[in-house]
Design an enzyme around this catalytic site. Structure first.
Site, short mmCIF file in Angstrom:
data_model
loop_
_atom_site.label_atom_id
_atom_site.label_comp_id
_atom_site.label_asym_id
_atom_site.label_seq_id
_atom_site.Cartn_x
_atom_site.Cartn_y
_atom_site.Cartn_z
N GLY B 16 0.84 -1.19 0.00
CA GLY B 16 0.00 0.00 0.00
C GLY B 16 0.87 1.24 0.00
N ALA B 20 -0.42 5.93 5.06
CA ALA B 20 0.17 5.06 6.09
C ALA B 20 1.39 4.31 5.55
CB ALA B 20 -0.89 4.07 6.60
N HIS B 49 -6.22 6.01 -2.09
CA HIS B 49 -7.47 6.68 -1.70
C HIS B 49 -7.27 7.79 -0.66
CE1 HIS B 49 -11.71 7.30 -1.45
NE2 HIS B 49 -11.79 6.92 -0.20
N PHE B 122 -14.47 20.53 13.76
CA PHE B 122 -14.87 19.29 13.10
C PHE B 122 -15.84 18.54 14.01
CE2 PHE B 122 -13.94 16.50 9.49
CZ PHE B 122 -13.52 17.45 8.57
N GLN B 236 -18.67 2.95 9.11
CA GLN B 236 -19.17 4.31 9.25
C GLN B 236 -19.93 4.80 8.03
OE1 GLN B 236 -16.39 7.95 9.54
NE2 GLN B 236 -17.46 7.91 11.49
N HIS B 238 -21.12 8.20 6.41
CA HIS B 238 -20.93 9.65 6.45
C HIS B 238 -22.27 10.27 6.11
CE1 HIS B 238 -19.44 13.65 5.62
NE2 HIS B 238 -18.24 13.30 6.01
N LEU B 248 -18.23 12.28 -1.68
CA LEU B 248 -18.26 12.89 -0.36
C LEU B 248 -18.36 14.40 -0.42
CD1 LEU B 248 -17.68 12.66 2.77
CD2 LEU B 248 -15.28 12.96 2.18
N GLU B 251 -17.34 17.05 5.79
CA GLU B 251 -17.85 17.57 7.06
C GLU B 251 -17.42 19.03 7.27
OE1 GLU B 251 -17.88 14.51 10.02
OE2 GLU B 251 -16.89 15.82 11.45
N ARG B 291 -20.66 11.48 13.37
CA ARG B 291 -21.24 10.98 12.12
C ARG B 291 -22.29 9.90 12.35
NH1 ARG B 291 -15.55 10.82 8.73
NH2 ARG B 291 -15.41 13.07 8.45
N HIS B 359 -18.57 5.14 4.35
CA HIS B 359 -17.39 5.99 4.24
C HIS B 359 -16.12 5.36 4.80
CE1 HIS B 359 -15.16 9.70 3.91
NE2 HIS B 359 -14.99 9.82 5.21
N GLU B 383 -6.38 2.69 7.62
CA GLU B 383 -7.73 2.14 7.67
C GLU B 383 -7.73 0.62 7.66
OE1 GLU B 383 -10.45 4.00 4.93
OE2 GLU B 383 -12.09 2.66 5.47
N ARG B 394 -15.64 6.61 14.29
CA ARG B 394 -14.47 7.48 14.14
C ARG B 394 -14.91 8.93 14.06
NH1 ARG B 394 -11.94 10.05 9.98
NH2 ARG B 394 -13.04 9.01 8.28
N SER B 397 -11.58 13.77 10.74
CA SER B 397 -10.24 14.38 10.82
C SER B 397 -9.29 13.63 11.76
CB SER B 397 -10.27 15.88 11.15
OG SER B 397 -10.53 16.13 12.51
N LEU B 400 -6.67 10.86 9.04
CA LEU B 400 -5.42 11.24 8.37
C LEU B 400 -4.25 11.21 9.35
CD1 LEU B 400 -6.70 14.06 5.97
CD2 LEU B 400 -5.94 11.78 5.34
#
Lengths: 128, 585, 252
Positions: B16, B20, B49, B122, B236, B238, B248, B251, B291, B359, B383, B394, B397, B400
């Site tokens: 990946g 991360a 992503h 947020f 989750q 959103h 999306l 938020e 959320r 989401h 993730e 979650r 914000s 990330l």
């Protein structure tokens, strides 16, 4: 392993596929005509320096149909060159006034203004 | 074709190339320069992503009026007390430094007039502590980080390699088998340690903000290798996705002052214990609630008939008009761009239709606080992983900075492990050969006319939406689990029409489908086992939170016969005993 | 299959099969014409309903990941941000991005760009050696604004597909890479302009560009790579003049 990718060939007339490519190639081509006009001016200057007879014969030559045709064509290419370059210059210049970028129209306008002033000055020199 | 070759051996291999994975790679390159590091991804790193994240990245900068404890408490209560508090404390402590590091690497954070980094509010956060780069935060973070990794020439990259199997021998993960997409060759890359950072699995559902690539590959690889997945029932929604596309709407649109209104133009969140409306945003209140609660409020609003019908389901509206063109263009330009492009509406003058959309996966590969995944040599971050700081829900914000904090931690831990790990065992070659045989058999299997990857995937997605949406029941999930079993049989039998090796997207889609089936099964089984309602897991047959029985993580693990088993793991509580989640009062 | 009724549009998709020796051929597919469908939706419809072997890249479908660039009716476009209805009644031609080797169908090989990217050193270069991070480097909104536009590049390769110079001379560094160099040069936190100029002053650098301007026109994120290149030319020219006038000061 052998390369199985397809390499698209560059076609001879690639520049006819899009208006912008065509204009670009024409703009590049215009440099030939610029060179021609430079040569024309040099010949004129040389004729002037060689006295009245040479000057007269230069203009006789310049009046021949094919020279007139070339000069008309050269003028058209010069206009094309000027217009396309003027349109592109704002991209090359990041002029800022009080922190805000000068709009493209202002830069293009200034160039045409400059062209007018220089042309008028030359016209005054030549025609007075 | 030369399949089955071991083409390279590394100390640490990241799977990946998003935030991360790249953060892990740089952490190793910076601190253990003698180690041989590689990043493998099925896409070019800048396509990962992470690039789609919009709103921002939270980190309490302690010298302002904020404290680490407040960020921790917001995260704990946001998680409905399912987050591990030791992990959350480590997370909030390290997030500010990680965000500053990204600043030093060139991330174009939005700024205050004096040159300091700007913050915004947020959802679920009691202080303004979210850094942002307009509303393309993930894009800018990913590109700044990716471009920084280019400085480290010693980091080998395998761009567009799709991993199909983890090599496990002697109880240790020792590398991967992968398809080099450009040529289609099946090859092995061995490593002393592997870090999974493959992102989420939103594609298990039909309507999601997630990209096409989010097929839960890392989770499925870990599960099959014998590592447990944790808390997979927590998916989750959103509250604000565009209908049809699922794109999306960040938020941040609400953080900057946007309102959610129903068909009557009424700010309906006030009816759901989320506070009282005020013209300007109030932290941890109304539109800045968490959320899970906002998405649940939508369902009730729809049941009351106060939503608006659209060709793509019921919608409510996000009202940004009162914010004005100037603010929208400076803080939310991407929102405007997306609305103009995909809905043909201008949020400066019009309401944005929105509905809840899948989401984020709170669950994932079970790891400890250093990313270790319960198998020697295997780590996970982002993730893909479940540390867990997000618990049952979650906060926006937090993801990330989670990628950065736990990417770096798992990179360092993997490096330390790799420094003393024994060399690769000879037995892995047999596993490589096995995998080559399996993939060749799949490629050679003729495709039937009546079934295909796309059809099975669509049925899986609609099954999951019906069985495990915002509200679930035991019977809905049981029915779903049966359907998934039937789909698994069909997926196992699917054939491939494309007989050529280079860039065989049909083959990749078939392998991704197998991953999605595994993930779907885990979501449903974990959800069935959790007979309570907590955070994003709401069961109408068990509507209350039940701390006595379920203040615990769920681990799903494959038994030797391949069948999944569920066990519980206690939640780590350090300083915040379970309490009521209070928003807007 | 190519029924061109009101509700359908023909997509003329270029197929290339690497296991065959034949050059690419256009194949017609009929897809529903819906107002919210993009060219990418059409391709996905073909892949799901008509031919699962069709190969193309895509991911975010919201114009930010840069995967799905293709030539649509001869123009480089992000297919996720290009609507079928704009090409009605059709047929709409979908081809791989120009100027790149084709791997399969609509998938092109962009490794050339990936190898060029590190050469322009697209990362923050500092004169000081910061080891401990102690607060942010200050940067005012105006300073941010100076480079912001050039930081918007999503590496979608549309500018390379539009650039005839790159088509004729694959050694040319190309629009996106040079724009990225300019992005870091203009960043107030960066001190690396000198190092990047050393790379871009070479023949394959900025001087390859003849200012066609197509890169800027096709850029879906309004990055203006053509502008970046011309500004670099000004920098490079200044540098050459300085080197001529003050030979000892050059190369500092």
């Amino acid at each position: 392993m052998s390369d199985t990718r397809y390499h698209p060939p560059v076609r001879l007339f690639w520049w006819t596929t899009k208006r912008s490519y065509f204009l670009f190639v024409m703009r590049e081509l215009s440099s030939l005509f610029v060179a021609w006009l430079v040569l024309f001016l040099i010949l004129l200057v040389r004729a002037v320096s060689r006295g009245e007879a040479a000057y007269e014969s230069f203009w006789d030559w310049a009046d021949t149909p094919w020279v007139v045709a070339i000069n008309l064509l050269a003028f058209a290419f010069l206009v094309l060159h000027t217009v396309t370059w003027f349109n592109l210059t704002p991209q090359a210049m990041d002029l800022r006034l009080r922190g805000r970028r000068l709009p493209a129209s202002a830069i293009i306008g200034a160039q045409y203004g400059g062209l007018l002033v220089v042309s008028a000055a030359i016209a005054w020199l030549v025609l007075r | 074709m030369a399949d089955g070759e071991v083409v390279a051996d590394h100390d640490v291999l990241m799977i990946g190339g998003g935030l991360a994975g790249l953060r892990a790679a740089v952490a190793i390159a910076e601190t253990s320069a003698h180690l041989d590091v590689a990043v493998m991804s099925k896409v070019y790193p800048m396509r990962s992503h992470s690039v789609s994240a919009e709103g921002g990245a939270a980190g309490a900068i302690a010298d302002d009026d904020d404290t680490l404890d407040e960020h921790a408490y917001d995260t704990v209560s946001g998680s409905d007390w399912l987050g591990d508090q030791d992990a959350i404390e480590a997370f909030v402590a390290e997030a500010p430094r990680e965000l500053l590091q990204l600043e030093h690497w060139g991330c174009p954070w939005s700024r205050q007039p004096d040159g300091r980094i700007a913050v915004r509010a947020f959802g679920g956060m009691k202080k303004m502590r979210t850094w942002f780069a307009a509303d393309k935060t993930g894009f800018h973070m990913l590109h700044a980080l990716f471009q920084t990794t280019l400085k480290y020439r010693e980091v080998t990259r395998y761009d567009e390699w799709f991993v199909t199997r983890l090599l496990v021998d002697d109880g240790r993960v020792q590398g991967v088998v992968a398809i080099e997409l450009m040529t289609g060759r099946i090859q092995a890359v061995t490593a002393k340690a592997v870090v999974l950072a493959t992102g989420g699995c939103g594609k298990v559902f039909p309507f999601t903000t997630n990209a096409n690539i989010n097929t839960g590959d890392g989770m499925a690889l870990a599960l099959r290798a014998g590592a447990p997945l944790k808390d997979m029932e927590f998916v989750q929604y959103h509250p604000t996705g565009l209908p049809f596309t699922g794109i999306l709407i960040t938020e941040a649109a609400r953080a900057e002052g946007g309102w959610l209104v129903n068909a009557d133009g009424y700010r309906y969140l006030q009816d759901y214990d989320l506070g009282t409306p005020s013209p300007t945003p109030v932290l941890r209140s109304m539109e800045l609630g968490p959320r899970d609660r906002l998405s649940q409020a939508f369902v009730h609003e729809a049941e009351k008939g106060r939503t608006t019908a659209s060709p793509y389901g019921e919608v409510v509206h996000l009202d940004l008009r009162h914010l004005g063109e100037k603010l929208i263009d400076s803080k939310l330009p991407f929102v405007r761009e997306l609305c103009l492009k995909y809905e043909r509406i201008d949020p400066v003058h019009e309401l944005i239709p929105v509905r809840p959309v899948i989401h984020y996966m709170m669950g994932g590969v079970h790891t400890d606080i250093d990313g270790a995944a319960g198998l020697d040599g295997l780590y996970a971050a982002g993730e893909t992983a479940c540390v867990s700081i997000n618990g049952a829900n979650r906060l926006g914000s937090n993801s990330l900075p989670e990628c950065l904090v736990f990417g770096a931690r798992s990179g360092r831990a993997a490096a330390e492990y790799a420094g003393s790990a024994p060399p690769t065992t000879a037995a892995v070659q047999a596993q490589v050969d096995d995998e080559v045989r399996r993939l060749r058999a799949l490629l050679d299997r003729p495709a039937g006319d009546d079934d295909g990857v796309a059809r099975i995937r669509e049925e899986l997605q609609s099954t999951m939406e019906e069985a495990a949406g915002i509200y679930r029941t035991g019977p809905s999930m049981e029915k779903g689990a049966d359907a998934v079993q039937a789909l698994r049989e069909r997926a196992d039998a699917v054939g491939i029409r494309d007989t050529s090796r280079p860039f065989n997207t049909e083959l990749v889609a078939a392998l991704e489908l197998a991953n999605l089936v595994d993930i779907g099964e885990c979501i449903l089984l974990s959800g069935l086992a959790r007979e309570e309602s907590r955070g994003a897991h709401q069961r109408t047959d068990f509507p209350a939170r039940d701390d006595e029985h379920f203040l615990a993580h769920h681990l799903v693990r494959r038994a030797d016969d391949g069948s999944p088993r569920i066990e519980q793991l206690p939640v780590t509580i350090t300083r915040w005993p379970p309490g009521e989640r209070v928003y807007g009062r | 299959m190519t029924d061109e009724s009101d509700d359908n549009i023909t997509m003329r998709v270029t197929r290339y099969r690497p296991d065959k020796n034949d050059p690419p051929v256009p194949v017609d597919y009929g897809v529903p014409l819906r107002k919210e469908w993009t060219v990418l939706d059409g391709l996905n419809h073909i892949k799901a309903e008509q031919d699962e072997s069709l190969a193309f890249r895509w991911s975010c479908r919201m114009g930010i990941c840069g995967s799905c660039g293709m030539n649509v009716d001869g123009e480089p476009r992000l297919t996720c941000a290009t609507f079928l209805s704009d090409y009605a009644p059709g047929p709409v031609r979908v081809e791989p991005l120009a100027n790149f080797p084709v791997v399969k169908d609509l998938v092109v090989d962009i490794n050339d760009f990936m190898e060029k990217l590190p050469r322009v050193k697209p990362w923050i270069i500092r004169d000081d050696d910061v080891t401990e991070i102690d607060g942010e480097y200050l940067q005012t909104p105006e300073e941010l604004d100076a480079y912001k536009q050039f930081s918007m590049c999503i590496n979608c390769m549309l500018c390379y597909a539009a650039c005839p110079v790159y088509g004729l001379d694959p050694d040319f560094m190309g629009p996106a890479a040079i724009a990225l160099a300019e992005r870091y040069d203009l960043d107030s936190r960066d001190h690396g302009a000198r190092e990047r100029l050393d790379v871009l002053i070479e023949h394959e650098g900025v001087w390859g560009c003849t200012f066609v301007g197509e890169c800027t026109r096709v850029c879906p994120k309004h990055v203006d790579p053509a502008g970046a290149i011309q500004r670099y030319k000004v920098k490079a020219a200044k540098e050459s003049v300085m080197a001529f006038l003050l030979p000892r000061a050059a190369g500092r």
